[in-house]
Write an enzyme that holds these catalytic residues in place. Structure first.
Site, short mmCIF file in Angstrom:
data_model
loop_
_atom_site.label_atom_id
_atom_site.label_comp_id
_atom_site.label_asym_id
_atom_site.label_seq_id
_atom_site.Cartn_x
_atom_site.Cartn_y
_atom_site.Cartn_z
N ASP A 24 0.85 -1.19 0.00
CA ASP A 24 0.00 0.00 0.00
C ASP A 24 0.88 1.23 0.00
O ASP A 24 2.00 1.22 0.52
CB ASP A 24 -0.99 -0.01 1.17
CG ASP A 24 -0.33 0.05 2.54
OD1 ASP A 24 -0.07 1.16 3.04
OD2 ASP A 24 -0.09 -1.03 3.12
N GLU A 44 -7.29 3.67 12.97
CA GLU A 44 -6.24 3.30 13.91
C GLU A 44 -6.04 4.43 14.91
O GLU A 44 -6.78 5.43 14.88
CB GLU A 44 -4.95 3.01 13.15
CG GLU A 44 -4.54 4.14 12.21
CD GLU A 44 -3.37 3.77 11.32
OE1 GLU A 44 -2.23 3.90 11.81
OE2 GLU A 44 -3.58 3.34 10.17
#
Length: 250
Positions: free
Chosen positions: A45, A136
């Site tokens: 990513d 997160e």
């Protein structure tokens, strides 16, 4: 802290684990891997930190998929998104877009709509992964790692984001998180596991470790934040043919 970044992650390399994976996946916790996933598909990513990626080179190094950062909150679009997203496809790499959530800034519905409007779409062409939600610990305020939301409000925020993505694209988002964040900030909610693919982040380990509450297996595993491919290193819990089926929606 840089505007377009994920929080700092450890730099330890999983050389032994990756070597074992290449030899047949034995470094992974076997109970978590379907029998068909003897050779997990390799991917990565990226965000604006990787700038203009050399996609033919990534393909040559074994990349089969990539998630590309599109947006954050409702006031940021990666300036490299188009080059990265379209460049990956042109090189023959399956790609998808992800959104970095800041739940303290606006509603899940609002952020999802912004995301879809700025690259977070999906179509059943076999080359497009479902949109992903990156949620997160708060990188901008460590004292409020759960963004100042209660556990119930956090779950509601994610549900709202998911519902809007599903309404606009036809797919539920993949959820990127860590077991620690999920169990801390949602109180170990099991309300989303049955309808959302898990993208688990766990570094410095030969396996994914315990998964967030509710999930019995992972779909993607981010196992390091640097390596042979640009950006973070990932695996798909299945073969390339299974990855293509997942991209198409079945």
């Amino acid at each position: 802290m840089a505007r377009d970044r994920k929080p700092s992650r450890h730099r330890a390399r999983l050389v032994a684990a990756v070597t074992a994976l290449a030899a047949g996946g034995t470094a992974l916790a076997l109970a978590e891997i379907p029998a068909a996933a003897a050779s997990p598909a390799k991917g990565h990513d990226v965000s604006s930190h990787q700038k203009n990626v050399n996609w033919p080179s990534a393909k040559a190094k074994g990349a089969t998929f990539v998630y590309v950062k599109a947006t954050e909150s409702t006031d940021y679009v990666s300036p490299y998104f188009t080059q990265q997203y379209n460049g990956a496809r042109a090189a023959g790499i399956i790609r998808g877009a992800y959104h970095f959530a800041l739940p303290d800034k606006s509603s899940g519905t609002t952020q999802a709509a912004y995301f879809v409007a700025h690259g977070g779409g999906w179509k059943a062409d076999g080359w497009t992964l479902p949109p992903a939600l990156d949620i997160e610990y708060n990188p901008y305020d460590k004292k409020h790692g759960c963004y100042g939301l209660s556990k119930a409000r956090t779950v509601s925020w994610i549900k709202a984001f998911s519902a809007e993505v599903k309404r606009e694209t036809g797919r539920r988002p993949v959820i990127y998180t860590t077991a620690h964040w999920w169990n801390t900030c949602t109180g170990g909610s099991t309300a989303l596991a049955s309808t959302h693919a898990l993208w688990i982040a766990r570094h410095e380990s030969a396996d994914t470790g315990p998964l967030p509450a509710g999930w019995s297996y992972w779909t993607f595993w981010q196992y390091d934040n640097s390596g042979g491919l640009p950006g973070d290193q990932n695996l798909f819990n299945g073969s390339l043919s299974q990855l293509k089926k997942f991209a198409r929606g079945y």
